[in-house]
Design an enzyme around this catalytic site. Structure first.
Site, PDB file in Angstrom:
ATOM      1  N   GLY A   7       0.863  -1.163   0.000  1.00  0.00           N
ATOM      2  CA  GLY A   7       0.000   0.000   0.000  1.00  0.00           C
ATOM      3  C   GLY A   7       0.906   1.220   0.000  1.00  0.00           C
ATOM      4  N   ALA A  10       0.445   7.766  -0.208  1.00  0.00           N
ATOM      5  CA  ALA A  10       1.223   8.842   0.402  1.00  0.00           C
ATOM      6  C   ALA A  10       1.964   8.361   1.645  1.00  0.00           C
ATOM      7  CB  ALA A  10       0.276  10.001   0.754  1.00  0.00           C
ATOM      8  N   MET A  11       1.241   7.768   2.589  1.00  0.00           N
ATOM      9  CA  MET A  11       1.851   7.385   3.861  1.00  0.00           C
ATOM     10  C   MET A  11       2.837   6.231   3.700  1.00  0.00           C
ATOM     11  SD  MET A  11       1.142   9.353   6.283  1.00  0.00           S
ATOM     12  CE  MET A  11       1.663   8.294   7.631  1.00  0.00           C
ATOM     13  N   GLY A  12       2.488   5.254   2.870  1.00  0.00           N
ATOM     14  CA  GLY A  12       3.402   4.139   2.626  1.00  0.00           C
ATOM     15  C   GLY A  12       4.721   4.638   2.048  1.00  0.00           C
ATOM     16  N   ASN A 103      -5.731   3.278   8.407  1.00  0.00           N
ATOM     17  CA  ASN A 103      -6.830   3.896   9.147  1.00  0.00           C
ATOM     18  C   ASN A 103      -8.071   3.022   9.157  1.00  0.00           C
ATOM     19  OD1 ASN A 103      -5.626   6.311   9.940  1.00  0.00           O
ATOM     20  ND2 ASN A 103      -5.986   7.230   7.917  1.00  0.00           N
ATOM     21  N   LYS A 185      -8.703   7.607  16.593  1.00  0.00           N
ATOM     22  CA  LYS A 185      -8.432   8.170  15.269  1.00  0.00           C
ATOM     23  C   LYS A 185      -9.602   7.908  14.316  1.00  0.00           C
ATOM     24  CE  LYS A 185      -4.833   8.668  11.772  1.00  0.00           C
ATOM     25  NZ  LYS A 185      -3.593   8.139  11.180  1.00  0.00           N
ATOM     26  N   ASN A 189     -11.734  10.660  12.378  1.00  0.00           N
ATOM     27  CA  ASN A 189     -11.929  10.617  10.920  1.00  0.00           C
ATOM     28  C   ASN A 189     -13.403  10.477  10.543  1.00  0.00           C
ATOM     29  OD1 ASN A 189      -9.239  10.946  10.201  1.00  0.00           O
ATOM     30  ND2 ASN A 189      -8.809   8.747  10.262  1.00  0.00           N
ATOM     31  N   SER A 258      -9.107  12.933   3.187  1.00  0.00           N
ATOM     32  CA  SER A 258      -8.979  12.032   2.038  1.00  0.00           C
ATOM     33  C   SER A 258     -10.342  11.610   1.475  1.00  0.00           C
ATOM     34  CB  SER A 258      -8.182  10.790   2.439  1.00  0.00           C
ATOM     35  OG  SER A 258      -8.860  10.086   3.462  1.00  0.00           O
ATOM     36  N   GLU A 270     -13.620   5.125   2.453  1.00  0.00           N
ATOM     37  CA  GLU A 270     -13.408   4.220   3.584  1.00  0.00           C
ATOM     38  C   GLU A 270     -14.607   4.193   4.537  1.00  0.00           C
ATOM     39  OE1 GLU A 270      -8.781   4.197   4.773  1.00  0.00           O
ATOM     40  OE2 GLU A 270      -9.696   6.188   4.898  1.00  0.00           O
TER      41      GLU A 270
END
Lengths: 305, 305
Positions: A7, A10-12, A103, A185, A189, A258, A270
């Protein structure tokens, strides 16, 4: 250590280049061909506050990934988790640690279908990052990362991972209650992502609405009841404190969450792993979850449009 | 009879020209200056399926209205009702009948603050109409009109009014349960107006969403519980039957409900007299009304944007 990041959004990518910079052997795994091809061809382009640099990180499509890796870090979006785990089954087989930093609620349960519980680490990171385009991220700011093995502690491995993450600047520590952090979190979100997506606004614009905190409380009060039914000691104040903080335009006020971006670009969201998870667990346990149920259906309606 | 129509929007104008056509002495009263001036200057321009015609109906601004009138028919929007009743106090004083045909809940209660209960008629009409611009309406289709004196019956006056309405083609009859009809229409509008406004779509587009009926049921089930607490024998099926009917694109599928138009034009909506009224009465009576409360706050959020 040999590390696979499955994955590579961005974060990966952010974790990937930081771990590589710290001397680790990192491979990025993703399902987006254009992105993988761009990284293979020119490297991952990373902008920070002060630098712009290409990182020659190996990158492969999920179906082509081959181990062995010591650590697999999953940053896959919750709704793609199951498919990703199926694709990288050969990689998972030999991993000593499989870590999810994705997340939403339900990722650990999904992971348990594919790997031994003893290898699973769950975590939450407050670092953020933006994917600007194929092979291109913007990594600014900082934040802590919390990790916890979900079965039993193995202090040697934990120490090793924490040391490695901290050498990479990921501000990591072992948590004793990572589930609380994950739920906290997710609740945050479920307010920000969902309302900004539905009302087509950024965090600061949402925060300036006179009814913003009432809207947040409708979601969070149900979240807290459902969390308690799962032995998670979440309180309204834990979530609302964080919500109030980002309403301040000097904080992340100009940020579009996001889910807003997903809806704008016609992608699935999500929602089923945020408000939708609360609705599902609540209905199964006879806890009133009308606000989260209604918001889940409204976001699905937006996806359908 | 001398008839004043207070709130000369689309529906007020439609009743106005039809009653004038039937030989009644009609005056239009409104607060929109451009509209009143257009009617005074050239008459009310009415398009029907087959004709286009100017009607020279007297029209005055609410603050300038003077009686006496035998009948005052209120088509004012619920959120403007109080201000309208204050403006036309001199007109109300001498009226034998004051009739509200406005949408939403709470209009009768507002009316009771200004006029004697014995003069009040409440009603529901299924006729529709569009206001194309100042002094210009499009009046197509037909529908029934239901009326009921809310205190006690006075058969001479009732017969007179019904005869007059029917001579004008307004398909009127005296109802024994006008409150049920008002609540049923409010429930229908609390589904259609609210979701189409929130999701920025027309009735047909909303109806084609796979979760449309589930979204409708979340609103209607609370509506029914609150109605019962007010001795209104509303059932889910009464409302959902009508909802399903308009989902058919051959019915009013291409129609954008008025709340959608209000939001698009930056006007305040009737939400406090639809979902908002249910939230208010429900909270006061300890009935769960989370869906209606959440939708009310979301529409107010949209008004604020």
């Amino acid at each position: 250590m040999k590390i696979a990041i499955a994955g590579a959004g961005a974060m990966g990518c952010r974790f990937g280049f930081m771990l590589m910079d710290a001397g680790e052997d990192v491979t990025l795994i993703d399902g987006w061909q254009e992105h993988i091809e761009a990284i293979c061809k020119k490297g991952l382009f990373v902008e920070t506050e002060t630098t712009q640099k290409y990182y020659p990180i190996p990158a492969v499509m999920a179906d082509d990934a081959q181990g062995p890796f010591d650590v697999v870090i999953l940053f896959t979006k919750a709704m793609q988790m199951d498919a990703m785990l199926k694709s990288i089954a050969p990689v998972l087989a030999s991993a000593k640690v499989v870590m999810t930093l994705s997340n939403g609620l339900g990722n650990i349960e999904t992971l348990e279908k594919y790997v031994k519980k003893e290898t699973i680490y769950a975590g939450v990171t407050l670092l953020s990052c933006e994917l600007e385009g194929p092979g291109h991220i913007r990594a600014t700011g900082t934040g802590n990362t919390e990790l916890q093995p979900i079965a039993s502690h193995n202090s040697e491995m934990e120490t090793h991972i924490i040391e490695m993450f901290n050498r990479a600047g990921l501000n990591a520590h072992i948590s004793e209650n990572v589930l609380l952090s994950i739920w906290k979190k997710a609740a945050f979100n479920s307010v920000m992502n969902t309302y900004c997506a539905l009302l087509n606004c950024n965090v600061g614009e949402f925060g300036q609405l006179p009814m913003a905190l009432e809207l947040a409380t409708l979601v969070v009060s149900e979240f807290v009841q459902v969390a308690r039914s799962q032995q998670i000691p979440l309180t309204e104040e834990m979530v609302l404190e964080t919500v109030r903080k980002v309403f301040d335009p000097r904080e992340s006020g100009h940020h579009y969450p996001s889910m807003h971006q997903d809806l704008q670009k016609g992608r699935l969201t999500e929602i089923d792993y945020l408000n939708g998870a609360i609705a599902r667990i609540g209905l199964a346990n006879n806890i009133p979850v009308t606000a989260n149920l209604l918001l889940t259906k409204l976001i699905h309606a937006k996806e359908n449009q």
